[in-house]
Design an enzyme around this catalytic site. Structure first.
Site, PDB file in Angstrom:
ATOM      1  N   ARG A   1       0.743  -1.099  -0.026  1.00  0.00           N
ATOM      2  CA  ARG A   1       0.042   0.037  -0.094  1.00  0.00           C
ATOM      3  C   ARG A   1       0.743   1.270  -0.176  1.00  0.00           C
ATOM      4  O   ARG A   1       0.472   2.043  -0.571  1.00  0.00           O
ATOM      5  CB  ARG A   1      -1.057   0.083   1.327  1.00  0.00           C
ATOM      6  CG  ARG A   1      -2.058   1.122   0.826  1.00  0.00           C
ATOM      7  CD  ARG A   1      -1.778   2.264   1.669  1.00  0.00           C
ATOM      8  NE  ARG A   1      -1.240   1.970   3.277  1.00  0.00           N
ATOM      9  CZ  ARG A   1      -0.150   2.907   3.557  1.00  0.00           C
ATOM     10  NH1 ARG A   1       0.289   3.519   3.007  1.00  0.00           N
ATOM     11  NH2 ARG A   1      -0.018   2.443   4.575  1.00  0.00           N
TER      12      ARG A   1
ATOM     13  N   GLU B   1      13.681  15.070   6.240  1.00  0.00           N
ATOM     14  CA  GLU B   1      15.251  15.248   6.262  1.00  0.00           C
ATOM     15  C   GLU B   1      15.881  14.639   7.477  1.00  0.00           C
ATOM     16  O   GLU B   1      15.100  14.389   8.383  1.00  0.00           O
ATOM     17  CB  GLU B   1      15.538  16.597   6.302  1.00  0.00           C
ATOM     18  CG  GLU B   1      15.227  17.209   4.718  1.00  0.00           C
ATOM     19  CD  GLU B   1      15.728  18.661   4.549  1.00  0.00           C
ATOM     20  OE1 GLU B   1      16.279  19.214   5.645  1.00  0.00           O
ATOM     21  OE2 GLU B   1      15.502  19.373   3.529  1.00  0.00           O
TER      22      GLU B   1
ATOM     23  N   GLN C   1     -15.501 -17.278  26.647  1.00  0.00           N
ATOM     24  CA  GLN C   1     -15.888 -16.057  26.744  1.00  0.00           C
ATOM     25  C   GLN C   1     -14.719 -14.959  26.513  1.00  0.00           C
ATOM     26  O   GLN C   1     -15.066 -14.124  26.054  1.00  0.00           O
ATOM     27  CB  GLN C   1     -16.487 -15.833  28.109  1.00  0.00           C
ATOM     28  CG  GLN C   1     -18.068 -16.132  28.673  1.00  0.00           C
ATOM     29  CD  GLN C   1     -18.684 -15.758  29.360  1.00  0.00           C
ATOM     30  OE1 GLN C   1     -18.085 -15.286  30.377  1.00  0.00           O
ATOM     31  NE2 GLN C   1     -19.760 -16.119  29.791  1.00  0.00           N
TER      32      GLN C   1
ATOM     33  N   GLU D   1       3.798   9.814   7.396  1.00  0.00           N
ATOM     34  CA  GLU D   1       2.747  10.683   7.234  1.00  0.00           C
ATOM     35  C   GLU D   1       2.017  11.515   8.349  1.00  0.00           C
ATOM     36  O   GLU D   1       0.935  11.851   8.559  1.00  0.00           O
ATOM     37  CB  GLU D   1       1.445   9.615   6.537  1.00  0.00           C
ATOM     38  CG  GLU D   1       1.980   9.039   5.400  1.00  0.00           C
ATOM     39  CD  GLU D   1       1.789   9.895   3.874  1.00  0.00           C
ATOM     40  OE1 GLU D   1       1.496  10.929   4.001  1.00  0.00           O
ATOM     41  OE2 GLU D   1       2.142   9.199   3.001  1.00  0.00           O
TER      42      GLU D   1
ATOM     43  N   THR E   1       3.233  11.652  12.685  1.00  0.00           N
ATOM     44  CA  THR E   1       3.013  10.624  13.535  1.00  0.00           C
ATOM     45  C   THR E   1       1.458  10.594  14.610  1.00  0.00           C
ATOM     46  O   THR E   1       1.027  11.556  14.505  1.00  0.00           O
ATOM     47  CB  THR E   1       4.049  10.922  15.069  1.00  0.00           C
ATOM     48  OG1 THR E   1       3.955  12.228  15.592  1.00  0.00           O
ATOM     49  CG2 THR E   1       5.423  11.005  14.234  1.00  0.00           C
TER      50      THR E   1
END
Ligand code: TGC
Ligand code: FAD
Length: 394
Positions: A99, A142, A289, A373, A375
């Site tokens: 992706r 950078e 459960q 993209e 944090t």
């Protein structure tokens, strides 16, 4: 899955499929079938070897994963934003690195050329990027400027009909094999502009970064510019300033918001099946459960996230999605995906730590996705600024 058939079926507890058009379902199903055929049989091996499988590039072009929303006149499939999201979800269901390659190509390379480039630049690059004949990367981060790209030092100076580019970018997905890089650099006045730098330009190199425990099936590298002469014709003319790269990030973060749910869906799908098949104390573990609590909470979180990104997709189609809304969805999807993968791994017991099952790989991948993209912290602060009006970044 090493030696195992890919039995993934998708997760749709709230009949969200009923909200999709026939085109959405066709696009989603084509991506799912391609991942099952071309990715699942070899992903664990590629991950172990830390290799991006280059033949995937052509296939990604064929299923419309490169620039899904780029108009047909530039070689794109001309799909809507929900189709884009669904493709990213199917790809990340396969692997976040896959992706990543599609996100970078679509939102960080094709989008800026389409939105900020001139007609000549669009015609030169977009059709080849859409088909996968050409691969791109995006250089913003950078070594000393990650969350704060405004302080970048990469810069260029005028030299006739060229500019001379100097500096370095780090952590760049696709860099080791990219044909072009969309690079963000400051001009002599300190204003940020985007430039298309082509492989082969003298002084431009892309060393591979090694040693990642995360996103191993994606290639990551540096971009080094040592007095690179870039034609002025390669500067994207229609937008400058930090808002230009951040605008690209909006599109990529939107894709991640859909994508990360794919990793969660894959892990839940595997855990549900395992809980029905694995017997302990004389009955399937899904009958206990404690395991049901895990599974019920997983599907609840997945469903909430699916509904959030579907609504975000509608807003995006209408041109009304705000950057802050996108940040909330990216942050939420990655967080729930990390939690779901972890719970799913526990349901698989000891087998959960092996490459027979996908959860550990997804979990390790998501440690990059939660950081790149923007944090997790940065997205929280974006929401905080949006709701209070107070900037807590600085
Ligand atoms: P700030 O003063 O807030 O804004 C500067 C200008 O930008 C505008 N703006 C945006 N425009 C579009 N979309 C957005 N999301 C925007 N956010 C801000 C803003 O309106 C302003 O415009 P103008 O015209 O007034 O100048 O900027 P700041 O320096 O205070 O920074 C804000 C902050 C921290 C939110 C921003 O720097 C940020 O988002 N930092 C995180 C950096 C980041 O996300 N880097 C990602 C690198 S690429 C990557 O990771 C790819 S991974 C790919 C993969 O493999 O999938
Ligand atoms: P830093 O900014 O140094 O942050 C370190 C820590 O400090 C984080 O926890 C952060 O949340 C926190 N922090 C920072 N500022 C604040 C603040 N104001 N308030 C509170 N906490 C704060 N970049 C690209 O340009 N192109 C790519 O293709 C790309 N691909 C990537 C691929 C991978 C696998 C990875 C891991 C990264 C990639 N990146 C890419 C870079 C990525 O965007 C950066 O890693 C990310 O933006 C964070 O920057 P940093 O790593 O320098 O961390």
């Amino acid at each position: 899955m090493a030696n195992k058939e890919d039995r993934y079926q998708g997760v749709d507890y709230y009949n969200i499929d009923d909200l999709l058009t026939e085109e959405h379902k066709l696009v989603r199903d084509a991506a799912r079938a391609w991942v099952k055929k071309e990715v699942s049989p070899i992903i664990e091996d590629a991950y172990e070897k830390a290799e991006f499988h280059m033949p995937w590039v052509k296939g990604l072009g064929e299923i419309g994963a490169f620039g899904p929303y780029i108009p047909e006149q530039y070689g794109g499939p001309g799909l809507d934003q929900i189709s884009y999201g669904l493709i990213m979800q199917e790809l990340e269901r396969g692997d976040s690195g896959l992706r990543s390659t599609a996100s970078v190509q679509s939102s960080l390379v094709m989008y800026p050329i389409y939105a900020y480039g001139n007609e000549e630049q669009r015609m030169k690059y977009l059709p080849k990027l859409a088909s996968g004949e050409m691969v791109g990367c995006f250089g913003l981060t950078e070594p000393d400027h990650g969350s704060n790209p405004a302080d970048m030092v990469t810069n260029y100076k005028e030299d006739g009909d060229h500019v001379i580019l100097n500096g370095a970018k780090m952590w760049i997905s696709n860099a080791p094999f990219a044909d072009i890089a969309v690079v963000w650099a400051k001009n002599e006045a300190g204003r940020i502009h985007g430039l298309v730098v082509e492989r082969g330009m003298e002084g431009f190199s892309t060393p591979t970064m090694h040693g990642k425990w995360s996103l191993r099936a994606s290639a990551t590298g540096e971009l080094v510019f040592d007095n690179v002469r870039v034609p002025k014709a390669n500067i994207l003319p229609n937008k400058s300033g930090l808002g230009a790269p951040l605008g690209c990030l909006d599109s990529a973060r939107y894709g991640i918001a859909w994508g990360a749910i794919g990793a969660a869906m894959d892990s839940y799908d595997s855990a549900l099946r395992y809980s029905q098949e694995r017997q302990q104390f004389g009955k399937p573990i899904g009958g206990f459960q404690l395991q049901q609590k895990k599974l019920a909470e997983m599907v609840t979180e997945i469903t909430k996230a699916q509904l959030l990104v579907y609504r975000l997709g509608q807003l995006k189609n209408e041109g009304k999605a705000s950057s802050a809304q996108i940040s909330m969805a990216k942050r939420n999807s990655v967080e729930i995906a990390l939690n779901v993968c972890r719970e799913a791994r526990q349901i698989h017991g000891g087998m959960g730590i092996t490459n027979e099952y996908p959860m550990m790989r997804h979990m390790m991948n998501l440690e990059s996705v939660v950081t790149y993209e923007g944090t997790h912290d940065i997205h929280l602060l974006i929401t905080g600024l949006d709701i209070t009006g107070f900037n807590a970044f600085k």
